[in-house]
Design a protein around this motif. Sequence first.
Motif, PDB file in Angstrom:
ATOM      1  N   GLU A   1      12.042   3.055 -37.788  1.00 26.68           N
ATOM      2  CA  GLU A   1      12.239   2.942 -36.342  1.00 26.68           C
ATOM      3  C   GLU A   1      12.357   1.480 -35.916  1.00 26.68           C
ATOM      4  OE1 GLU A   1       9.846   6.997 -34.971  1.00 26.68           O
ATOM      5  OE2 GLU A   1       8.822   5.059 -34.980  1.00 26.68           O
TER       6      GLU A   1
ATOM      7  N   GLN B   1      16.109   8.135 -32.222  1.00 22.59           N
ATOM      8  CA  GLN B   1      15.641   9.433 -32.707  1.00 22.59           C
ATOM      9  C   GLN B   1      16.672  10.118 -33.602  1.00 22.59           C
ATOM     10  OE1 GLN B   1      12.497  10.222 -32.169  1.00 22.59           O
ATOM     11  NE2 GLN B   1      12.374   8.288 -31.031  1.00 22.59           N
ATOM     12  N   SER B   2      17.953   9.752 -33.463  1.00 21.04           N
ATOM     13  CA  SER B   2      18.995  10.427 -34.251  1.00 21.04           C
ATOM     14  C   SER B   2      19.567   9.559 -35.363  1.00 21.04           C
ATOM     15  CB  SER B   2      20.132  10.877 -33.327  1.00 21.04           C
ATOM     16  OG  SER B   2      20.756   9.759 -32.699  1.00 21.04           O
ATOM     17  N   SER B   3      19.009   8.390 -35.566  1.00 19.88           N
ATOM     18  CA  SER B   3      19.482   7.520 -36.637  1.00 19.88           C
ATOM     19  C   SER B   3      19.246   8.172 -37.992  1.00 19.88           C
ATOM     20  CB  SER B   3      18.750   6.180 -36.575  1.00 19.88           C
ATOM     21  OG  SER B   3      19.008   5.414 -37.733  1.00 19.88           O
ATOM     22  N   PRO B   4      20.218   8.113 -38.915  1.00 23.27           N
ATOM     23  CA  PRO B   4      20.026   8.744 -40.239  1.00 23.27           C
ATOM     24  C   PRO B   4      18.804   8.223 -40.974  1.00 23.27           C
ATOM     25  CG  PRO B   4      22.339   8.186 -39.899  1.00 23.27           C
ATOM     26  CD  PRO B   4      21.585   7.569 -38.764  1.00 23.27           C
TER      27      PRO B   4
ATOM     28  N   LEU C   1      15.785   9.688 -39.298  1.00 27.15           N
ATOM     29  CA  LEU C   1      15.687  11.115 -39.598  1.00 27.15           C
ATOM     30  C   LEU C   1      15.169  11.341 -41.011  1.00 27.15           C
ATOM     31  CD1 LEU C   1      18.974  12.485 -37.974  1.00 27.15           C
ATOM     32  CD2 LEU C   1      16.634  12.782 -37.147  1.00 27.15           C
TER      33      LEU C   1
ATOM     34  N   THR D   1      24.471   6.687 -32.080  1.00 27.75           N
ATOM     35  CA  THR D   1      23.144   7.208 -32.425  1.00 27.75           C
ATOM     36  C   THR D   1      22.102   6.599 -31.499  1.00 27.75           C
ATOM     37  OG1 THR D   1      22.696   5.450 -34.039  1.00 27.75           O
ATOM     38  CG2 THR D   1      23.797   7.438 -34.851  1.00 27.75           C
ATOM     39  N   THR D   2      20.938   7.226 -31.513  1.00 28.03           N
ATOM     40  CA  THR D   2      19.775   6.679 -30.840  1.00 28.03           C
ATOM     41  C   THR D   2      18.682   6.461 -31.887  1.00 28.03           C
ATOM     42  OG1 THR D   2      18.822   8.857 -30.375  1.00 28.03           O
ATOM     43  CG2 THR D   2      20.369   7.959 -28.753  1.00 28.03           C
TER      44      THR D   2
END
Length: 385
Positions: A115, A225-228, A231, A222-223
């Motif tokens: 993060e 929360q949605s970054s590979p 994730l 992406t954000t």
Amino acid sequence: MADQTIPSGNADATETGANSGLRRRLFIIFAVVLTLAAAIVLIWQLAFAGGSVSTDNAYVNAEVAQITPAVAGPVAQVLVQNTAEVKAGDVLVRIDDADARIALARAEAELARAERGYRNTAQTGESLLATADARASDIGAAQAQLRVSQANFDRAKVDYDRRKTLSETGAVSGDELTAATNALRNAQASLALAQAQVTQAQANRSAAQRQASASLALTRGTTEQSSPEVLAARAARDQAQLDLDRTVIRAPFDGVIAQRQVQVGQRVAAGTPMMTLVPLNRLYVDANFKEGQLRNVRPGQTAEITSDLYGGDVVYHGRVVGLGGGTGSAFALIPAQNATGNWIKVVQRLPVRIELDPRELAAHPLRVGLSMDVRVDVRADVSGK
């Protein structure tokens, strides 16, 4: 009056006749009772027995649960014993969770790092984009300097040309011409330097734009929360949390513990059988009927079942669920092979599954493997025809 006496021979004859008559009456009564009993049995056979099939080759069964761990580790606690009744969700076994907790902490740290890395990448992209914009102003400054240098060069060129022309007439000394030549060379050098600075500023701007584009491409669309990367780190954290939760093994349903094989301190691998859980409220009966009895047996027909445990005083009411796909011998470890000349026909049996009433099971509990007597009412047509 003289006493009258019965001769002893006549008295014996009278007693013998009375006994013979009594025997004949008793024999007649016995014969009538026997005839009535036979008639009752015959009527029952014709009226009822012909509408049902029965067997005493029947046993209680259940879909038992094999309790196995999903993670490996040493056993810290075993909270149940054989014959213990448990409820769904009760803790059965605890596995030492020290390793699982360390793995979870490591996974949480990796998630925090991912993060933070995403935020740093996003900020770097914005910073590089601002740098590219600043390089645009550098280009403007370099171009302004280029114009100044160009003006200086043009002025130095005009001054040089004028002095060179005048030097031919002797109006300008050689020192003045030399000074004009040097000024022209300096102005030309300054112009070249200004042109190089413009080119360098443009190159710097292009490089900054490419770096900004490359950095922004890592976060575009992406954000956090949605970054590979985030994730993947979150999935690893969730897996670590799941492994930690799985160190506590709970009962999947209500039942009784059987075949406990695990001890405290034992190191178990994933999938190691530890115990069996028998669901007493979901028992059924497998009745093995002879093949000649199955002509009219259909799923949905009712059945009456008695157990050797409670005797004939307790009658269970069940329903035929289905018939087995093959006989017991067909699915034996070593099936019978009758392709020889020495063949003797053996009557086969097919398992018929009968569902029991849960309320009757709750009132009179059974155990897996108990013997049962089953009678199926085959008079009901449940085929839908």
